[in-house]
Design an enzyme around this catalytic site. Structure first.
Site, PDB file in Angstrom:
ATOM      1  N   GLU A   1       0.833  -1.200   0.000  1.00  0.00           N
ATOM      2  CA  GLU A   1       0.000   0.000   0.000  1.00  0.00           C
ATOM      3  C   GLU A   1       0.873   1.257   0.000  1.00  0.00           C
ATOM      4  O   GLU A   1       0.627   2.206  -0.744  1.00  0.00           O
ATOM      5  CB  GLU A   1      -0.922  -0.026   1.224  1.00  0.00           C
ATOM      6  CG  GLU A   1      -2.039   0.997   1.169  1.00  0.00           C
ATOM      7  CD  GLU A   1      -2.928   0.934   2.421  1.00  0.00           C
ATOM      8  OE1 GLU A   1      -2.635   0.136   3.336  1.00  0.00           O
ATOM      9  OE2 GLU A   1      -3.903   1.701   2.468  1.00  0.00           O
TER      10      GLU A   1
ATOM     11  N   GLY B   1      -8.577   5.472   6.964  1.00  0.00           N
ATOM     12  CA  GLY B   1      -9.408   5.409   8.148  1.00  0.00           C
ATOM     13  C   GLY B   1      -8.818   4.447   9.178  1.00  0.00           C
ATOM     14  O   GLY B   1      -8.914   4.671  10.383  1.00  0.00           O
ATOM     15  N   ALA B   2      -8.201   3.358   8.685  1.00  0.00           N
ATOM     16  CA  ALA B   2      -7.711   2.332   9.598  1.00  0.00           C
ATOM     17  C   ALA B   2      -6.191   2.205   9.616  1.00  0.00           C
ATOM     18  O   ALA B   2      -5.632   1.643  10.549  1.00  0.00           O
ATOM     19  CB  ALA B   2      -8.338   0.980   9.263  1.00  0.00           C
TER      20      ALA B   2
ATOM     21  N   THR C   1      -2.184   4.121   8.160  1.00  0.00           N
ATOM     22  CA  THR C   1      -1.535   5.261   7.523  1.00  0.00           C
ATOM     23  C   THR C   1      -0.152   4.839   7.064  1.00  0.00           C
ATOM     24  O   THR C   1       0.488   4.004   7.710  1.00  0.00           O
ATOM     25  CB  THR C   1      -1.493   6.485   8.477  1.00  0.00           C
ATOM     26  OG1 THR C   1      -1.056   7.633   7.741  1.00  0.00           O
ATOM     27  CG2 THR C   1      -0.552   6.277   9.660  1.00  0.00           C
TER      28      THR C   1
HETATM   29  N1  LIG Z   1     -14.741  14.500   2.768  1.00  0.00           N
HETATM   30  C1  LIG Z   1     -14.089  13.870   3.738  1.00  0.00           C
HETATM   31  N2  LIG Z   1     -13.783  14.510   4.885  1.00  0.00           N
HETATM   32  C2  LIG Z   1     -13.117  13.881   5.871  1.00  0.00           C
HETATM   33  N3  LIG Z   1     -12.693  12.626   5.792  1.00  0.00           N
HETATM   34  C3  LIG Z   1     -12.968  11.949   4.679  1.00  0.00           C
HETATM   35  C4  LIG Z   1     -13.672  12.523   3.581  1.00  0.00           C
HETATM   36  N4  LIG Z   1     -13.786  11.587   2.612  1.00  0.00           N
HETATM   37  C5  LIG Z   1     -13.166  10.486   3.069  1.00  0.00           C
HETATM   38  N5  LIG Z   1     -12.691  10.693   4.317  1.00  0.00           N
HETATM   39  C6  LIG Z   1     -11.954   9.782   5.190  1.00  0.00           C
HETATM   40  O1  LIG Z   1     -10.795   9.310   4.524  1.00  0.00           O
HETATM   41  C7  LIG Z   1     -10.444   8.047   5.068  1.00  0.00           C
HETATM   42  C8  LIG Z   1     -10.278   7.091   3.906  1.00  0.00           C
HETATM   43  O2  LIG Z   1      -9.791   5.895   4.396  1.00  0.00           O
HETATM   44  P1  LIG Z   1      -9.964   4.529   3.622  1.00  0.00           P
HETATM   45  O3  LIG Z   1      -9.202   4.605   2.362  1.00  0.00           O
HETATM   46  O4  LIG Z   1     -11.409   4.152   3.532  1.00  0.00           O
HETATM   47  O5  LIG Z   1      -9.308   3.540   4.680  1.00  0.00           O
HETATM   48  P2  LIG Z   1      -7.963   2.687   4.669  1.00  0.00           P
HETATM   49  O6  LIG Z   1      -7.049   3.300   3.656  1.00  0.00           O
HETATM   50  O7  LIG Z   1      -7.417   2.797   6.055  1.00  0.00           O
HETATM   51  O8  LIG Z   1      -8.390   1.305   4.324  1.00  0.00           O
HETATM   52  C9  LIG Z   1     -11.560   7.660   6.024  1.00  0.00           C
HETATM   53  O9  LIG Z   1     -11.174   8.003   7.337  1.00  0.00           O
HETATM   54  C10 LIG Z   1     -12.708   8.548   5.589  1.00  0.00           C
HETATM   55  O10 LIG Z   1     -13.598   8.844   6.656  1.00  0.00           O
HETATM   56 CA   LIG Z   2      -7.021   4.187   1.627  1.00  0.00          CA
END
Ligand SMILES: Nc1ncnc2c1ncn2[C@@H]1O[C@H](COP(=O)(O)OP(=O)(O)O)[C@@H](O)[C@H]1O
Ligand SMILES: [Ca+2]
Length: 477
Positions: A174, A203-204, A206
């Site tokens: 990733e 979201g989960a 970084t």
């Molecule tokens: N408009 C927005 N404002 C704030 N946060 C956002 C917005 N759109 C997406 N996000 C956030 O961006 C993050 C995207 O993470 P995601 O790709 O789903 O997870 P991961 O990469 O950890 O599997 C999430 O925390 C989601 O809530």
């Molecule tokens: Ca992501």
């Protein structure tokens, strides 16, 4: 005069035989050129396509890429032509109703059928990559995660594309593919320029990925990925912190404030006047916090805001471990990190949050950024809601936390300073394509970035036709 006339009479151009030969010759040239053009049929179908589904923890997004059919190996030519946000939550949220995970993808997939020319459907590769949400589900309940994948695969196989499988990406993948995407789109790889580091906030989890000249990868092999791209070698440092995406980090921060199972907490990371009743079982339903669940707690607690940036930063710092480091230097939680180097692109939630807060301009001194965020966090909740009528309340409630988390992660976690902070650019897209791991993933799986530099650029179409013509003409004479 008579000698001249004699020559004219003997001129072979005037005999019927030569006229016929010339006519046949001309027809032959036309035929050769026509065959030349027709045999290069792909030239008429100018583009090829690839589709990647990013199954993130919070939602799934579909991306369609397009590139010139004859130039697969040329850098900077693959572009995102379409993206589609799947309605509903990420696929890991369908653990108890896996079939719905598959169904949720249908609308975006139908859109993809419309966008990719029908003739190309069967040869268009389709990938699904899942990230930290599925990593966590797999840790918690691998049978449930397998069912989700099975349902998703069955749904995707129903479409006419060349489905290449659905899988969980490792944290290294990733991070590394995010770095490839950014540098590919910036045209830095083919030219062998200094590369840009990649910061991805999900979201989960970084990710942080960058090339550091005085780091060869030997101190912590788990954190190094080597590439050979267009004849240049790269030694990339990369790390993915599971549970340190902003949604899980919020859980950890809340968990820390509810260790004794209180009825009410006053949270400095939420605006004063914010007041919500939340479920203990929902908050602790994640491997990132489950071990810390209070022994005796009521079913719910009242989550109240008090809007204090300083205090918020203090409690966020406590979810990082800065003490144990068995390497020469660490970021946090005992993870090795070499000296930060070069410019950085920060995307995904880094961008969403900083863009909302009007803080994407990193030439603003870090101290001023902190002041602005501090003032924002101190704004009463009712006022925040009034000022942003179009914004989802869930996101709105969390921007103070998220902004504070981002600054803490960057400065305390990764060791960015007032000097290096301006080297970060908060970005969403580069030349029309979203920054993220999907493009790098597809480029890798389709072998579209060669290890060695291409010898010479391929001949353009018009050049080819004129050479065929030229050959035909010289051949006749
Ligand atoms: N408009 C927005 N404002 C704030 N946060 C956002 C917005 N759109 C997406 N996000 C956030 O961006 C993050 C995207 O993470 P995601 O790709 O789903 O997870 P991961 O990469 O950890 O599997 C999430 O925390 C989601 O809530
Ligand atoms: Ca992501």
């Amino acid at each position: 005069m008579s000698a001249q006339r004699e020559m004219k009479e003997k001129n072979p151009w005037h005999t019927p035989v030569t006229i016929i030969i010339t006519v046949i010759g001309v027809i032959a040239i036309v035929a050769l050129v026509t065959v030349g053009v027709l045999q290069n049929k792909p030239l008429l179908q100018k583009y090829k396509y690839g589709i990647v589904l990013d199954a993130g923890s919070s939602h799934t997004a579909l991306y369609i890429y397009e590139w010139p059919a004859e130039k697969d190996n040329n850098t900077g030519r693959v572009e995102q032509i379409h993206s589609c946000k799947v309605k509903g939550p990420g696929i890991s949220s369908y653990a108890s109703t896996p079939l719905k995970a598959g169904e949720s993808l249908r609308e975006c997939m139908q859109e993809a059928e419309q966008r990719v020319p029908r003739k190309r459907h069967h040869e268009t590769p389709l990938y699904l990559g899942a990230t930290a949400g599925m990593r966590l589900l797999n840790m918690e309940d691998s049978a449930a995660s397998n069912k989700v994948f099975q349902a998703v695969e069955e749904a995707l196989q129903k479409f006419p594309f060349a489905f290449q499988g659905a899988r969980i990406l490792s944290g290294q993948e990733e991070g590394a593919f995010g770095w490839v995407t950014v540098n590919y789109l910036d045209d830095r790889l083919k030219q062998g320029l200094e590369t840009t580091g990649a910061l991805d906030l999900g979201g989960a989890s970084t990710q942080i990925s960058f090339v550091s000249d005085n780091y060869d990868g030997s101190e912590s092999p788990d954190n190094s990925v080597t590439f050979r791209l267009y004849g240049n070698g790269y030694n990339l440092y990369t790390h993915s912190f599971l549970c340190y995406g902003k949604d899980q980090a919020l859980r950890m921060t809340l968990a820390q404030q509810t260790l004794s199972g209180p009825r009410t907490i006053q949270d400095p990371c939420f605006h004063a006047g914010y007041n919500e009743t939340k479920n203990y079982s929902v908050l602790y339903d994640s491997p990132c916090v489950s071990k810390r669940k209070p022994q005796s707690a009521p079913a719910t607690f009242i989550h109240e805001g008090k809007g204090n940036f300083q205090q918020c930063q203090e409690i966020i710092k406590r979810v990082f471990n800065f003490t144990d480091c068995k390497f020469s230097q660490c970021s946090f939680n005992g993870v090795f990190q070499p000296l930060l180097q070069g410019p950085f692109g920060a995307f995904s939630a880094y961008y969403f949050v900083m863009n909302f807060l009007n803080l994407t301009d990193t030439s603003i001194p870090l101290e001023t950024v902190r002041d602005k965020l501090s003032r924002y966090c101190a704004t009463p909740w009712h006022q925040v809601v009034q000022q942003h009528p179009g914004v989802k309340v869930k996101y709105l409630a969390e921007y103070c936390f998220s902004g504070t988390y981002i600054l803490t992660l960057l400065t305390e976690g990764y060791n960015f300073t007032s000097w290096s902070y301006p080297k970060i650019k908060f970005i969403k897209k580069i030349k029309g394509s979203d920054a993220g791991w999907t493009l790098g993933y597809m480029l890798n799986l389709t072998n579209m970035i060669p290890a060695e530099a291409p010898d010479s650029p391929p001949l353009p179409y018009t050049g080819y036709v004129s050479i065929v013509t030229l050959l035909a003409v010289t051949h006749k004479h």
